[in-house]
Design an enzyme around this catalytic site. Sequence first.
Site, PDB file in Angstrom:
ATOM      1  CB  ALA A  31      -0.903  -0.011   1.228  1.00  0.00           C
ATOM      2  CD  GLU A  82       4.949   7.940 -26.855  1.00  0.00           C
ATOM      3  OE1 GLU A  82       5.438   6.803 -26.919  1.00  0.00           O
ATOM      4  OE2 GLU A  82       5.241   8.760 -25.974  1.00  0.00           O
ATOM      5  CB  CYS A 116       6.410  12.385 -24.008  1.00  0.00           C
ATOM      6  SG  CYS A 116       6.097  10.760 -23.318  1.00  0.00           S
ATOM      7  CG  HIS A 251       7.038  14.455 -19.989  1.00  0.00           C
ATOM      8  ND1 HIS A 251       5.793  14.081 -20.432  1.00  0.00           N
ATOM      9  CD2 HIS A 251       7.748  13.310 -19.824  1.00  0.00           C
ATOM     10  CE1 HIS A 251       5.764  12.762 -20.545  1.00  0.00           C
ATOM     11  NE2 HIS A 251       6.930  12.269 -20.183  1.00  0.00           N
TER      12      HIS A 251
HETATM   13  N1  ACO Z   1       4.837   3.407   0.293  1.00  0.00           N
HETATM   14  C1  ACO Z   1       5.419   4.544  -0.149  1.00  0.00           C
HETATM   15  N2  ACO Z   1       6.356   4.550  -1.129  1.00  0.00           N
HETATM   16  C2  ACO Z   1       6.719   3.368  -1.676  1.00  0.00           C
HETATM   17  C3  ACO Z   1       6.178   2.146  -1.231  1.00  0.00           C
HETATM   18  C4  ACO Z   1       5.187   2.196  -0.189  1.00  0.00           C
HETATM   19  N3  ACO Z   1       4.596   1.083   0.279  1.00  0.00           N
HETATM   20  N4  ACO Z   1       6.731   1.148  -1.945  1.00  0.00           N
HETATM   21  C5  ACO Z   1       7.598   1.728  -2.810  1.00  0.00           C
HETATM   22  N5  ACO Z   1       7.603   3.069  -2.635  1.00  0.00           N
HETATM   23  C6  ACO Z   1       8.367   4.081  -3.374  1.00  0.00           C
HETATM   24  C7  ACO Z   1       9.789   3.698  -3.674  1.00  0.00           C
HETATM   25  O1  ACO Z   1      10.634   3.963  -2.571  1.00  0.00           O
HETATM   26  C8  ACO Z   1      10.084   4.583  -4.870  1.00  0.00           C
HETATM   27  O2  ACO Z   1      10.316   5.912  -4.455  1.00  0.00           O
HETATM   28  P1  ACO Z   1      11.746   6.600  -4.573  1.00  0.00           P
HETATM   29  O3  ACO Z   1      12.194   6.421  -6.011  1.00  0.00           O
HETATM   30  O4  ACO Z   1      11.479   8.019  -4.263  1.00  0.00           O
HETATM   31  O5  ACO Z   1      12.630   5.901  -3.621  1.00  0.00           O
HETATM   32  C9  ACO Z   1       8.749   4.607  -5.603  1.00  0.00           C
HETATM   33  O6  ACO Z   1       7.763   4.183  -4.659  1.00  0.00           O
HETATM   34  C10 ACO Z   1       8.686   3.696  -6.789  1.00  0.00           C
HETATM   35  O7  ACO Z   1       9.125   2.436  -6.414  1.00  0.00           O
HETATM   36  P2  ACO Z   1      10.163   1.629  -7.295  1.00  0.00           P
HETATM   37  O8  ACO Z   1      10.485   0.345  -6.651  1.00  0.00           O
HETATM   38  O9  ACO Z   1      11.291   2.519  -7.708  1.00  0.00           O
HETATM   39  O10 ACO Z   1       9.199   1.381  -8.549  1.00  0.00           O
HETATM   40  P3  ACO Z   1       9.420   0.414  -9.760  1.00  0.00           P
HETATM   41  O11 ACO Z   1      10.850   0.288 -10.095  1.00  0.00           O
HETATM   42  O12 ACO Z   1       8.646  -0.822  -9.512  1.00  0.00           O
HETATM   43  O13 ACO Z   1       8.669   1.246 -10.935  1.00  0.00           O
HETATM   44  C11 ACO Z   1       9.021   3.026 -12.534  1.00  0.00           C
HETATM   45  C12 ACO Z   1       8.759   2.655 -11.085  1.00  0.00           C
HETATM   46  C13 ACO Z   1      10.423   2.582 -12.912  1.00  0.00           C
HETATM   47  C14 ACO Z   1       8.881   4.514 -12.677  1.00  0.00           C
HETATM   48  C15 ACO Z   1       7.987   2.291 -13.437  1.00  0.00           C
HETATM   49  O14 ACO Z   1       6.691   2.658 -13.060  1.00  0.00           O
HETATM   50  C16 ACO Z   1       8.167   2.595 -14.915  1.00  0.00           C
HETATM   51  O15 ACO Z   1       8.987   1.970 -15.578  1.00  0.00           O
HETATM   52  N6  ACO Z   1       7.358   3.539 -15.504  1.00  0.00           N
HETATM   53  C17 ACO Z   1       7.440   3.908 -16.913  1.00  0.00           C
HETATM   54  C18 ACO Z   1       8.667   4.699 -17.271  1.00  0.00           C
HETATM   55  C19 ACO Z   1       8.576   6.166 -16.945  1.00  0.00           C
HETATM   56  O16 ACO Z   1       7.510   6.702 -16.719  1.00  0.00           O
HETATM   57  N7  ACO Z   1       9.732   6.871 -16.981  1.00  0.00           N
HETATM   58  C20 ACO Z   1       9.782   8.299 -16.773  1.00  0.00           C
HETATM   59  C21 ACO Z   1      10.389   9.100 -17.891  1.00  0.00           C
HETATM   60  S1  ACO Z   1      10.045   8.485 -19.507  1.00  0.00           S
HETATM   61  C22 ACO Z   1       8.346   8.595 -19.862  1.00  0.00           C
HETATM   62  O17 ACO Z   1       7.743   9.613 -19.745  1.00  0.00           O
HETATM   63  C23 ACO Z   1       7.633   7.400 -20.341  1.00  0.00           C
END
Ligand code: ACO
Length: 457
Positions: A31, A82, A116, A251
């Site tokens: 959560a 895109e 984007c 963005h």
């Molecule tokens: N409560 C609060 N926070 C939490 C919890 C919890 N229970 N569990 C995890 N978190 C936090 C983590 O600490 C992390 O925060 P932090 O980076 O500030 O430390 C955050 O939640 C995300 O957790 P991660 O483990 O890093 O997430 P994951 O690696 O599983 O996925 C990601 C995140 C990489 C952004 C993924 O959603 C993704 O690939 N998205 C698409 C790519 C993207 O949007 N890129 C951005 C630029 S490019 C574009 O626009 C497409």
Amino acid sequence: PKDVGILALEVYFPSQYVEQVELEKYDGVEAGKYTQGLGQRQMGFCSAHEDINSLCLTVVQRLVERSHLSWDSIGRLEVGTETIIDKSKAVKTVLMQLFQDSGNTDVEGIDTTNACYGGTASLFNAADWVESSSWDGRYALVVCGDIAVYATGNARPTGGAGAVAMLVGPNAPLALERGLRGTHMENAYDFYKPDLASEYPVVDGKLSIQCYFRALDQCYAVYRKKIQSQWQKEGITKPFTMEDFQFIIFHTPFCKLVQKSVGRLLLNDFLAAPKPDTESGIYKGLQSFRGKKLEDTYSDKDVEKAFQKASLEIFNQKTKPSLLLSSRNGNMYTPSVYGCLASLLAQCSAQQLAGSRIGAFSYGSGLAASLFSLRVSQDVAPGSPLDKLVSSFSDLQTRLDSRKCVLPEEFAQIMKLREDTHHLANHTPHGSKDDLFPGTWYLQQIDDKYRREYARK
Ligand code: ACO
């Protein structure tokens, strides 16, 4: 022509969404991961009878109708997207059906694609056209739209969908500041779509975040250099800092990344300052970070935390109001940063915005990025272009509230249905029209030659 920029703006988002809290439970993650960790509240998504063409048809028709424009008054229209459903035929060509009755076919511009970034490329093209010898005195229309969907897994909660249309011309309440564009382009494989049969990208999430930060640093450095040299000619000697942006929009793949980016800009200012005061004020307690190099800090959590904390007030003032649509509808891809602009117009009064400089950072993976700025006009009189623009977003919150909430199970079913059907010929898309907002275009039929037919609700 003077003050070339955005005269009017229109936003379309899907009429259904899923709650991120529910999605956390459904996906079996801890959560708070999507809501606190990514900073997302809800995610909009399209049903199977919406595609990129229908999204753009809807937003363009809405803009033209609400601005009481005639179809003849548009001399350029381009689309940034895109979301590719045809490797040759541009979305722009489909939009030309809206012009049919007017007889206006003399409309320059076509689609632009790079993740984007396509909307920003289109906006720059449109503004440049108005400032050029090719301009014929008519308006330009910039359309950006995307359906942002990811395969099941950790990227899925960062989806979204929507479209934005912008009317571009002279004497605009949001003028693009001339000569102030910092651009950074490089070859990266952080997010791309090599599988032409799938709507989903191949994404390296961690790399995409590093690329985003690096692009932000580079664009900011170029932007500062350019404004600094403009200032020098005007006799202004102080260094440019974030303080000189009254608002900053980004963005927004997810809101937390934007909050970190505000911290990152403060880090840039801090490292660029010759003698920052670390005893009091904004940089208090940051002395130990003085020796850091930007390029070593993309995944440095200590730096990230310290500067996010130090910039909290700046974030709340300059950026948070712009995140309404991003937090409640998700990443729209090309329209994302313009959705932030719409949110800012919805959340601030004309008085608050008047005369301000809005910094805008646009990022498209692969990668292409620009930081540019908009100057808001001073005139807030009732009926002024700024007043009209701001008033046109007074119902944004209400529109968001009027969407239908769908459970994750149903969301997952609809995603599966899109996967199975989005590339089919001789196909009638499933889905009820009842839930669409009035005036929405939808996909009615794809015939045996893949020709798509649309109707309006
Ligand atoms: N409560 C609060 N926070 C939490 C919890 C919890 N229970 N569990 C995890 N978190 C936090 C983590 O600490 C992390 O925060 P932090 O980076 O500030 O430390 C955050 O939640 C995300 O957790 P991660 O483990 O890093 O997430 P994951 O690696 O599983 O996925 C990601 C995140 C990489 C952004 C993924 O959603 C993704 O690939 N998205 C698409 C790519 C993207 O949007 N890129 C951005 C630029 S490019 C574009 O626009 C497409």
